[in-house]
Design a protein around this motif. Structure first.
Motif, PDB file in Angstrom:
ATOM      1  N   UNK A 179       0.855  -1.189   0.000  1.00 26.84           N
ATOM      2  CA  UNK A 179       0.000   0.000   0.000  1.00 26.84           C
ATOM      3  C   UNK A 179       0.887   1.234   0.000  1.00 26.84           C
ATOM      4  N   UNK A 217      -0.949   7.097   2.961  1.00 29.90           N
ATOM      5  CA  UNK A 217      -2.366   7.357   2.721  1.00 29.90           C
ATOM      6  C   UNK A 217      -3.197   6.418   3.603  1.00 29.90           C
ATOM      7  N   UNK A 243      -8.214   5.945   1.432  1.00 29.52           N
ATOM      8  CA  UNK A 243      -7.577   6.546   0.261  1.00 29.52           C
ATOM      9  C   UNK A 243      -6.880   5.503  -0.593  1.00 29.52           C
ATOM     10  N   UNK A 294      -9.503   3.729  -2.544  1.00 27.58           N
ATOM     11  CA  UNK A 294     -10.071   4.582  -3.598  1.00 27.58           C
ATOM     12  C   UNK A 294      -9.065   4.894  -4.709  1.00 27.58           C
ATOM     13  N   UNK A 295      -7.786   4.644  -4.436  1.00 24.58           N
ATOM     14  CA  UNK A 295      -6.734   5.057  -5.373  1.00 24.58           C
ATOM     15  C   UNK A 295      -6.963   4.598  -6.821  1.00 24.58           C
ATOM     16  N   UNK A 296      -7.295   3.318  -7.060  1.00 26.30           N
ATOM     17  CA  UNK A 296      -7.499   2.904  -8.455  1.00 26.30           C
ATOM     18  C   UNK A 296      -8.601   3.715  -9.135  1.00 26.30           C
ATOM     19  N   UNK A 320      -9.526   6.810  -8.370  1.00 31.90           N
ATOM     20  CA  UNK A 320      -8.961   8.138  -8.598  1.00 31.90           C
ATOM     21  C   UNK A 320      -8.082   8.167  -9.835  1.00 31.90           C
ATOM     22  N   UNK A 321      -7.177   7.175  -9.896  1.00 34.95           N
ATOM     23  CA  UNK A 321      -6.211   7.161 -10.988  1.00 34.95           C
ATOM     24  C   UNK A 321      -6.904   6.932 -12.323  1.00 34.95           C
ATOM     25  N   UNK A 322      -8.007   6.200 -12.281  1.00 39.37           N
ATOM     26  CA  UNK A 322      -8.744   5.961 -13.518  1.00 39.37           C
ATOM     27  C   UNK A 322      -9.631   7.152 -13.853  1.00 39.37           C
ATOM     28  N   UNK A 323      -9.658   8.166 -12.963  1.00 40.02           N
ATOM     29  CA  UNK A 323     -10.506   9.344 -13.193  1.00 40.02           C
ATOM     30  C   UNK A 323     -11.977   8.993 -13.105  1.00 40.02           C
ATOM     31  N   UNK A 368     -17.965   7.369  -2.471  1.00 35.81           N
ATOM     32  CA  UNK A 368     -17.769   7.214  -1.029  1.00 35.81           C
ATOM     33  C   UNK A 368     -18.717   6.169  -0.452  1.00 35.81           C
ATOM     34  N   UNK A 399      -9.397  -3.008  -2.461  1.00 35.29           N
ATOM     35  CA  UNK A 399      -8.770  -2.171  -3.492  1.00 35.29           C
ATOM     36  C   UNK A 399      -8.859  -2.839  -4.863  1.00 35.29           C
TER      37      UNK A 399
END
Ligand SMILES: Nc1ncnc2c1ncn2[C@@H]1O[C@H](COP(=O)(O)OP(=O)(O)OP(=O)(O)O)[C@@H](O)[C@H]1O
Ligand SMILES: [Mg+2]
Lengths: 225, 284
Positions: free
Chosen positions: A89, A93, A97, A100-102, A104-107, A114, A149
């Motif tokens: 990880x 973060x 977070x 949620x990262x994938x 976020x990164x995928x927009x 949430x 994740x």
């Protein structure tokens, strides 16, 4: 979903896969077994494009991996959920977070993200741990956070490398049950493990096939399991 | 839109915080950026100051031309001069210098108390000319032909070596600016290298969850760009304060100082992106 055609792979001179021909059909559930060092993790890395085959052909989600550009690799990865053997990880973060990262990164963060997160965390049994940081998690919690994740993008394929390696029997069963449920929802699953009792209990729930990796070749394990 | 800019500055989005914080390296980048930017801003002040001064010299001096007439020239010679002047392009006006004005002119050299035989002084005619249009060679040629003995003194020429010095100072300062900018880019590149090298695990994890190179570049470049930019602003303010204390006459051109933080931000952004891009290619 994933197709190996006479695929070979070597780390330098060290030949790991010789001649692997294998098809993971959509919605299927496969176990991958083999002795330690047989190349299970390597085969999984080929599946999520962390490695490229040295010989033969390979298709992932319909894409010929040899022809993929670097950015296309990132796009294909967003359609594959991976639970690493040593789940890593971003330690600075929070759990929320990280999960949620994938997204976020995928927009693909949206107004319902949430809520989805909360639901997912409670499904894997991590409610209330959102604000914790990864170093504060137990081995089992890490595995479940890694699973959450891997699932946040609703991937078509889930690859899990020894997801029950660091947890006790009960937690192993719980994680397995989550994967079985995902398979019932139509996800394709490939799970590397050398825990035979885990395989036996899974076979009571789903029609899983068991693959054995030996001497660089994949064979279908017999009914002894 | 405003929210997005604010987010970028604060780094609220998770994707802007993928790089683990590194206070020590951050402080180092900030301090080095302050030092380099102070230098750059001082060099910029020099450029502006020299430019302003040199421009005024050129302007003042190239407008002033004096004709020196041997004493004892007759009326007709003066009419001839007047007609030649009126035929010369670029001459705006001409004034015969009074004895008093001449005395004032030479006072710095010979002293005011000197008693002069005014009659023996050469007569002077001061010309106000339009730089660029004034045909100096033509005037010289005609005077030499018709009234030998009349000298044309163009004051701009005496200052030519000074102007050349000013020009070389300006180039030196510009070279200093460019070198400081290069130093800043090297600094940023090294900082990015350090961060990437100490965060291989983070990069592997990011790739695993579907990050492409552009996102990782952005995440890693952002902090360092911000630190460099902040340092540049502070450095520029320091140099600006020094400019207030020093007797500079940079005037309206002081706004050129703004170029320092802008250039710092631009080069930090460029250097961090390019370095990260190159290293990420190597690391796959
Ligand atoms: N990056 C690497 N470079 C060189 N050799 C490697 C690398 N990664 C793995 N190997 C070697 O390749 C072989 C297969 O490794 P792999 O991790 O795929 O095995 P595994 O079946 O997953 O084992 P385990 O059950 O212990 O996890 C091992 O002999 C290992 O030493
Ligand atoms: Mg392994």
């Amino acid at each position: 979903m994933i197709r190996f055609t006479q695929t070979g792979f070597a780390y330098g001179q060290h030949q790991i896969l010789r001649d692997v021909t294998l098809h993971l059909a959509p919605g299927s559930f496969h176990f991958l077994t083999g002795a330690s060092g047989a190349g299970k993790s390597t085969l999984l890395k080929l599946c999520y494009l962390a490695l490229r085959p040295g010989a033969g052909q390979m298709h992932v989600l319909g894409e010929d991996v040899v022809a993929l550009s670097r950015d296309d690799v990132a796009l294909v990865r967003q359609r594959i959920g991976v639970v690493h053997q040593d789940c890593q990880f971003l330690d600075h973060l929070s759990v929320a977070e990280n999960v949620l990262l994938p997204l976020e990164l995928a927009g693909r963060m949206g107004p319902t993200s949430r809520d989805n997160l909360r639901e997912l965390l409670s499904w894997v049994g991590l409610s209330g741990r959102e604000r914790a940081f990864p170093p504060e998690l137990s081995g089992g919690e890490r595995q479940r956070a890694a699973l959450a994740r891997a699932l946040i993008l609703s991937p078509e394929v889930i690859l899990a490398d020894e997801p029950t390696g660091n947890v006790d029997r009960d937690m192993g069963e719980r994680l397995l049950h989550l994967l079985v449920e995902l398979n019932r929802m139509g996800r394709t699953i490939l799970l590397a493990t050398h825990d035979l009792s885990l395989i036996r209990s899974a076979k009571r729930e789903v029609p899983a096939r068991v693959l054995r990796l030996r001497d660089g070749v994949v064979e279908l394990a017999g009914a002894e399991l | 839109m405003i929210g997005r800019v604010a987010n970028l500055l604060r780094g609220d989005a998770i994707r802007d915080r993928i790089m683990p914080p590194s206070p020590l390296l951050g402080a180092g980048v900030l301090a080095a950026s302050i030092a380099l930017s102070t230098l750059a801003a001082l060099a910029m002040l020099v450029v502006v100051q020299v430019h302003t001064t040199a421009a005024r010299w050129t302007d003042d001096l190239s407008r002033a031309v004096t004709l020196q007439l041997p004493s004892g020239l007759g009326e007709d010679a003066q009419t001839k001069i007047a007609s030649i002047l009126s035929a010369t392009p670029g001459v705006l006006s001409s004034t015969e210098l009074s004895a008093e004005a001449q005395r004032a002119l030479i006072a710095p050299f010979l002293g005011r108390d000197l008693t002069l035989d005014l009659a023996s002084l050469p007569m002077m005619i001061s010309l106000d000319v339009q730089p660029g249009q004034f045909d100096e060679t033509g005037l010289r040629a005609r005077l030499a032909g018709e009234l030998p003995g009349v000298r044309v003194i163009a004051h701009g020429q005496g200052r030519q070596p000074l102007l050349e010095t000013a020009r070389s100072i300006r180039w030196l300062a510009i070279a200093a600016l460019v070198l400081v900018q290069l130093g800043l880019m090297v600094l940023v590149a090294l900082a990015v290298m350090a961060r990437l090298a100490s965060n291989r695990q983070v990069i592997e994890t990011l790739r695993l969850v579907g990050a492409n190179d552009a996102l990782i570049e952005r995440g890693f470049g952002r902090q360092i760009t911000m630190q460099t930019g902040l340092g540049a602003v502070i450095g520029t303010v320091i140099a600006g304060l020094a400019g207030l204390v020093l007797p500079l006459e940079t005037g309206a051109l002081t706004f050129m100082l703004l170029l320092v933080p802008i250039a710092a931000l631009a080069s930090a952004w460029l250097a961090s992106r390019q370095t990260a891009r190159y290293l990420l290619r190597q690391m796959s």
